[in-house]
Design a protein around this motif. Structure first.
Motif, PDB file in Angstrom:
ATOM      1  N   PHE A   1      36.294  35.777  29.747  1.00 10.34           N
ATOM      2  CA  PHE A   1      37.212  34.860  29.069  1.00 10.34           C
ATOM      3  C   PHE A   1      38.622  34.977  29.643  1.00 10.34           C
ATOM      4  O   PHE A   1      39.330  33.971  29.803  1.00 10.34           O
ATOM      5  N   SER A   2      39.046  36.206  29.975  1.00 11.29           N
ATOM      6  CA  SER A   2      40.405  36.424  30.494  1.00 11.29           C
ATOM      7  C   SER A   2      40.607  35.776  31.853  1.00 11.29           C
ATOM      8  O   SER A   2      41.717  35.329  32.179  1.00 11.29           O
ATOM      9  N   MET A   3      39.544  35.736  32.679  1.00 11.22           N
ATOM     10  CA  MET A   3      39.666  35.146  34.016  1.00 11.22           C
ATOM     11  C   MET A   3      38.930  33.816  34.126  1.00 11.22           C
ATOM     12  O   MET A   3      38.509  33.414  35.211  1.00 11.22           O
ATOM     13  N   SER A   4      38.773  33.126  32.984  1.00  6.37           N
ATOM     14  CA  SER A   4      38.002  31.876  32.970  1.00  6.37           C
ATOM     15  C   SER A   4      38.630  30.795  33.856  1.00  6.37           C
ATOM     16  O   SER A   4      37.919  29.943  34.407  1.00  6.37           O
TER      17      SER A   4
ATOM     18  N   LEU B   1      27.960  27.715  30.139  1.00  6.61           N
ATOM     19  CA  LEU B   1      28.095  26.296  30.489  1.00  6.61           C
ATOM     20  C   LEU B   1      29.543  25.822  30.388  1.00  6.61           C
ATOM     21  O   LEU B   1      30.010  25.046  31.224  1.00  6.61           O
ATOM     22  N   THR B   2      30.246  26.273  29.365  1.00  5.55           N
ATOM     23  CA  THR B   2      31.615  25.796  29.149  1.00  5.55           C
ATOM     24  C   THR B   2      32.652  26.902  29.356  1.00  5.55           C
ATOM     25  O   THR B   2      33.796  26.760  28.910  1.00  5.55           O
ATOM     26  N   MET B   3      32.266  27.991  30.025  1.00  4.59           N
ATOM     27  CA  MET B   3      33.207  29.095  30.213  1.00  4.59           C
ATOM     28  C   MET B   3      34.383  28.705  31.109  1.00  4.59           C
ATOM     29  O   MET B   3      35.501  29.187  30.938  1.00  4.59           O
ATOM     30  N   THR B   4      34.159  27.820  32.077  1.00  3.93           N
ATOM     31  CA  THR B   4      35.241  27.423  32.977  1.00  3.93           C
ATOM     32  C   THR B   4      36.073  26.266  32.422  1.00  3.93           C
ATOM     33  O   THR B   4      37.255  26.157  32.727  1.00  3.93           O
ATOM     34  N   SER B   5      35.467  25.403  31.622  1.00  2.00           N
ATOM     35  CA  SER B   5      36.185  24.220  31.129  1.00  2.00           C
ATOM     36  C   SER B   5      36.755  24.414  29.729  1.00  2.00           C
ATOM     37  O   SER B   5      37.878  23.985  29.438  1.00  2.00           O
TER      38      SER B   5
ATOM     39  N   THR C   1      44.245  38.411  35.183  1.00  6.55           N
ATOM     40  CA  THR C   1      44.413  36.955  35.269  1.00  6.55           C
ATOM     41  C   THR C   1      44.846  36.481  36.649  1.00  6.55           C
ATOM     42  O   THR C   1      45.092  35.291  36.841  1.00  6.55           O
ATOM     43  N   GLN C   2      44.946  37.396  37.618  1.00  8.05           N
ATOM     44  CA  GLN C   2      45.415  37.022  38.965  1.00  8.05           C
ATOM     45  C   GLN C   2      44.280  37.110  39.986  1.00  8.05           C
ATOM     46  O   GLN C   2      44.384  37.784  40.988  1.00  8.05           O
ATOM     47  N   MET C   3      43.166  36.429  39.699  1.00 10.35           N
ATOM     48  CA  MET C   3      42.036  36.382  40.631  1.00 10.35           C
ATOM     49  C   MET C   3      42.078  35.041  41.350  1.00 10.35           C
ATOM     50  O   MET C   3      41.369  34.097  40.995  1.00 10.35           O
TER      51      MET C   3
END
Length: 343
Positions: free
Chosen positions: A143-146, A192-196, A87-89
C-alpha cells in the motif's frame, strides 16, 4: 509451551507487524519482517508431527528467499537514488522485484505453492494466523508503494491468483487447503485495484479477514478438518452449522452479504479505469471459487436427516471452548447483516 514463551512470541509477532506498518525505511521494514518470520516459526512447529516440521521448513525457506529479494531491491534502489524511503521506488525494475518479493510473502500466484502445504501441516488456529495476521505487514508495504507498482505486472499476478485459487480449490477435500486457495483467490481481488485505488484493496482484504476469523474459529470449535466431517457438523451445533454456511456464502461474494460489497467496489473501479475485460475475467474467476464454497455449504446444511450420511455422527460430543460456540454465531450473523444496514 510455557506462559512466558507464549507472551514473548505474541509480543514479537504484534511488535514486528506494528513496526512494519509504522516504518518509512526499507531497512527497518526488512528487520521487522525477519523478526516476524522468526517469531512465528515456533508456533508452526509446535505440533509434534513431521508435517509441522516440514511446514515450518517450507515457510522459513520461502520467507527467506522473499526477504533476500526485498533487501536486494531496496539496496539497489538506495544505490541509485541515495534514499531508503519506502515511497521512493522510482525505478521500474526495482519496483517489479519488490512486487515479486511481497507477493511471495503473501502467497499470491505464481509463487503460491507453499501456502496450502504450510496451512495443511499446521493446526487450524495457526492456519488462521497465517491467512490473516501474517498478511498485514506485506499488504501495508504494498500500500505504501502503490504509486510505483508496475500496473501490468500487478494485474497479471492478480488474474493468475484468482484463477489458480479457483481451479485448485475445486479439487480439495481438506478444509485448510481449501481456505488456503480461497485466500490466494482473494489476494487476486485485492491486487486488482492496488495500483489504481489502493484504499479499495485494503477494504477488500480486511473484510476478508473479518469473515475468515469466525470461519476458522467455528472449524476449530467443531474439530472439523475435512469435507466429510462437514456433513456431521449439525450434530454438534445446528447454529454453528448455519453460521458456517452464511460465512462461506459471504466469502464467496453473494449479495446481500458482507463479502459482496468490496467485490462490487473493485468491479466498479475497474470499469471506471476502462478495464472492463479485466472486470469480466474477475467475475468469471469468482464462479470457480463459488463452486467449492457452495459444495462446502451443501455438505454443511443440506445433508441433514432424513438424508443419509457415510460419516460417523458426533452426537453432541464435548468440544473445546463450548461457551464460545454460543458467542461466535451471533457475532457472525451481525457481520453478515452489515450490508442491510449500509443500504
Amino acid at each position: 509451551m510455557q506462559a512466558t514463551i507464549k507472551i514473548l512470541i505474541s509480543t514479537g509477532i504484534i511488535a514486528s507487524t506494528t513496526l512494519v506498518a509504522a516504518s518509512n525505511n526499507w531497512l527497518l521494514a526488512w528487520l521487522s519482517l525477519e523478526l516476524n518470520t522468526l517469531t512465528i516459526l515456533p508456533i508452526i512447529s509446535k505440533t509434534k508431527h513431521p508435517r509441522a516440521t516440514e511446514a515450518a521448513t517450507k515457510y522459513f525457506l520461502t520467507q527467506a528467499i522473499a526477504s533476500c529479494l526485498l533487501l536486494f531491491s531496496s539496496t539497489t534502489n538506495a544505490w541509485q537514488t541515495g534514499l531508503w524511503n519506502i515511497t521512493q521506488m522510482s525505478n521500474e525494475l526495482q519496483s517489479t522485484t519488490m512486487l515479486i518479493a511481497l507477493t511471495m510473502k503473501l502467497g499470491a500466484a505464481p509463487i503460491h505453492f507453499w501456502l496450502p502445504e504450510v496451512m495443511q501441516g499446521t493446526s487450524i488456529k495457526t492456519a488462521l494466523l497465517i491467512s490473516t495476521w501474517q498478511k498485514i505487514a506485506p499488504i501495508t508495504l504494498m500500500f505504501s508503494m502503490s504509486n510505483h507498482l508496475p500496473q501490468k505486472t500487478t494485474l497479471i499476478v492478480a488474474l493468475l491468483s484468482m484463477f489458480s485459487g479457483g481451479w485448485a480449490g475445486m479439487n480439495q477435500t481438506q478444509l485448510r487447503k481449501t481456505m488456503a486457495y480461497s485466500s490466494i483467490a482473494n489476494l487476486g481481488w485485492t491486487l486488482l485495484t492496488m495500483t489504481s485505488e489502493p484504499k479499495t484493496s485494503l477494504i477488500n482484504i480486511f473484510t476478508y479477514m473479518i469473515i475468515t476469523i469466525p470461519t476458522f474459529l467455528l472449524m476449530a470449535l467443531t474439530s472439523t478438518k475435512t469435507l466429510q466431517a462437514m456433513t456431521t457438523t449439525w450434530t454438534s451445533s445446528p447454529t454453528t452449522s448455519t453460521s458456517l454456511a452464511i460465512l462461506l456464502l459471504s466469502t464467496a461474494g453473494l449479495p446481500p452479504l458482507t463479502g459482496f460489497l468490496p467485490k462490487l467496489l473493485i468491479l466498479d473501479q475497474l470499469v471506471t479505469q476502462n478495464l472492463t475485460p479485466m472486470a469480466v475475467m474477475a467475475m468469471i474467476s469468482s464462479l470457480l471459487t463459488l463452486v467449492f464454497y457452495l459444495r462446502i455449504m451443501y455438505l454443511t446444511t443440506l445433508l441433514n436427516p432424513p438424508c443419509s450420511s457415510t460419516s460417523t455422527t458426533k452426537w453432541r460430543q464435548n468440544m473445546n471452548g463450548t461457551k464460545m460456540v454460543s458467542l461466535v454465531p451471533p457475532a457472525t450473523t451481525m457481520l453478515t447483516a452489515l450490508p442491510a444496514l449500509l443500504l
